[in-house]
Write a protein that holds these residues in place. Sequence first.
Motif, PDB file in Angstrom:
ATOM      1  N   LEU A  65     -12.170   8.775  38.278  1.00 11.77           N
ATOM      2  CA  LEU A  65     -12.657   8.123  37.065  1.00 11.77           C
ATOM      3  C   LEU A  65     -11.680   7.064  36.565  1.00 11.77           C
ATOM      4  O   LEU A  65     -12.097   6.003  36.079  1.00 11.77           O
ATOM      5  N   ARG A  81     -12.204   3.945  38.570  1.00 14.23           N
ATOM      6  CA  ARG A  81     -13.399   3.208  38.137  1.00 14.23           C
ATOM      7  C   ARG A  81     -13.162   2.532  36.787  1.00 14.23           C
ATOM      8  O   ARG A  81     -13.686   1.439  36.531  1.00 14.23           O
ATOM      9  N   ILE A 122     -20.172   7.827  35.631  1.00 12.89           N
ATOM     10  CA  ILE A 122     -19.839   6.403  35.687  1.00 12.89           C
ATOM     11  C   ILE A 122     -21.067   5.642  35.222  1.00 12.89           C
ATOM     12  O   ILE A 122     -22.169   5.875  35.716  1.00 12.89           O
ATOM     13  N   ILE A 126     -16.768   5.090  31.689  1.00 12.97           N
ATOM     14  CA  ILE A 126     -16.768   6.437  32.266  1.00 12.97           C
ATOM     15  C   ILE A 126     -16.813   7.492  31.162  1.00 12.97           C
ATOM     16  O   ILE A 126     -16.417   7.248  30.026  1.00 12.97           O
TER      17      ILE A 126
END
Length: 218
Positions: free
Chosen positions: A78, A81, A113, A88
Motif C-alpha cells: 500500500l 501504491r 487501492i 489507499i
Amino acid sequence: MAGKHPVTREKFGQRRLGKTQEKGLLLRRVIDGGGSSYVLRPAGVAYLQSFRPTVIAKSGLDLRLGNVRHRSPINNILIERLLQGKHIWTEYEIQTRRTPAIAVTNKVPDGAILDIDISGAGMQWVKVEAHSRKRQDFDALCHLIRGPLAMAWTAAYQISEGVYLMGLELYYAEAHLGALLTHRLLQVAHAEGWPVTASWTSLSSIGLNRRHVVAGTE
C-alpha cells in the motif's frame, strides 16, 4: 528522498529513527522471527498533536502487533501504491470504521487501492496470503470472485456509497503457496465454468527479506 539510492534511503531512515528514539518519541519492539517494529510513545503522540491537533495518534506501548508476516507485506504494498499517487485504505482504517463499510459476506480486504474521479471510486480489493489458506477462507475468496467480482464485470457493482468494486489483487509470499492457490482456483473455475471475470483477478508473488519487508514483486 525520491531521488536517493535505496541503500542511502535506508541509512537516512535509520538515522531519523535513532534520533526520534533518543528524544523518547518512539519505542522499538522486537517482532517474532526477527526485525523491529517502531511504535509511538505517549511523548510521540503529544509531539504530533502539538503542531497538528487534528491528527489521530495513539501510543503503541500496549499495541498487539498481530501477524507481522502478514501485515508487513500489505503495508509495504500500500505504501508503494501511495508513492505512485494512488489513494489507499489500510486494513486498520477499514476495521476501525474510518472508511465506508466495504465488507462482502462479512469479509474485509487487507487493503484497498482506489481510483477516484467525479463519478466515485473504483476499488481494487487487495489480499495477501503469507501462509496456507484455511478452507473457509478459500471458500470466501471464491465467493468474492464468482459473486461480486462476476457482477462487477457485467455492470457497475457498488460495494458502498460511491465505491465500486473493480478487481482483486491477490499476493502470496511463498512460491508453493502461489502454486497451490493457482491450482485450487483453476480447479474451481473449470468446475463451475467461471467467465472471463477471472481475468479481473491478479495473482502476484512478493519476496520477503528476513525483516518481513517486501524485497520485490513479480
